[in-house]
Write a protein that holds these residues in place. Sequence first.
Motif, PDB file in Angstrom:
ATOM      1  N   ASP A  76       0.836  -1.207   0.000  1.00 54.07           N
ATOM      2  CA  ASP A  76       0.000   0.000   0.000  1.00 54.07           C
ATOM      3  C   ASP A  76       0.869   1.254   0.000  1.00 54.07           C
ATOM      4  O   ASP A  76       0.549   2.239  -0.683  1.00 54.07           O
ATOM      5  N   LYS A  79       2.258   1.731  -3.519  1.00 58.70           N
ATOM      6  CA  LYS A  79       1.237   2.174  -4.469  1.00 58.70           C
ATOM      7  C   LYS A  79       1.040   3.682  -4.385  1.00 58.70           C
ATOM      8  O   LYS A  79       0.782   4.352  -5.384  1.00 58.70           O
ATOM      9  N   HIS A  82       5.407   5.671  -5.228  1.00 62.44           N
ATOM     10  CA  HIS A  82       6.336   4.968  -6.113  1.00 62.44           C
ATOM     11  C   HIS A  82       7.115   5.985  -6.948  1.00 62.44           C
ATOM     12  O   HIS A  82       6.546   6.710  -7.749  1.00 62.44           O
ATOM     13  N   PHE A 104       5.842  -4.393  -8.551  1.00 62.88           N
ATOM     14  CA  PHE A 104       6.287  -3.023  -8.879  1.00 62.88           C
ATOM     15  C   PHE A 104       7.574  -3.100  -9.707  1.00 62.88           C
ATOM     16  O   PHE A 104       8.660  -2.744  -9.241  1.00 62.88           O
TER      17      PHE A 104
END
Length: 226
Positions: A76, A79, A82, A104
């Motif tokens: 989380d 997200k 990043h 990712f």
Amino acid sequence: MYEIMTRTTLVGIGRLGSSLMKQWDQINEEIGVFHPSEEKVKGFISNYKNGTPVSIKGLPNTNTIIMALPATRIADFLKQNHHSQVTYVNMATALKTSDLQKEFPELQIVSMKFVGHSMDLFKNGEGYFITEQQSPDDIVDLFTRIGEVRKGDPEIVNEINKLATYYGIKAAVELENELKLKNYDQSLINRALSAITPEVIKSYQRKDLGHFAQSVADEVKESFKR
């Protein structure tokens, strides 16, 4: 909160984050600290002379983000934050960096897994960390300054910590139950758990047991042979 340029930003101000911060602070390593709550950041860094607050807007300006977060919170965080120019350090014992990297792929993520208990790191320093062979030198150097860094497979740390925790709790529960069956006072039970057992384990590891403890160790070892 003002913006500041930092080479390293710590995300996570719980037990592990506090232990890391204390050790870096003692060697005058300047560390940025991020938390969604500005008040919590202010309270946290008030304990350290080398801690500086970093806002969410300041995160892209840091070189390395150390994620001393529970495994369930790291995805989380990534997200929402990043940044391809930042190197992220995954310290969650139970979360594989390879799984994070798949989720990712645009981010650079390395492991730095801590072998041990955060309270021991907080009190005594001398950390022990395992990271990948290809981890950047500056990150390895940062952790080397507060302990030993070995390059290898960081995922073994999960098994080591899990087994050590299991057997530590097993020994504590068995000892507590045995002493309760003998109707000892709780104060004596607490003393056995907090002062005797931990020191016996340390002495065993150092091969520095006294005569009485060594005789008990010999008896235990002999029982495993039967």
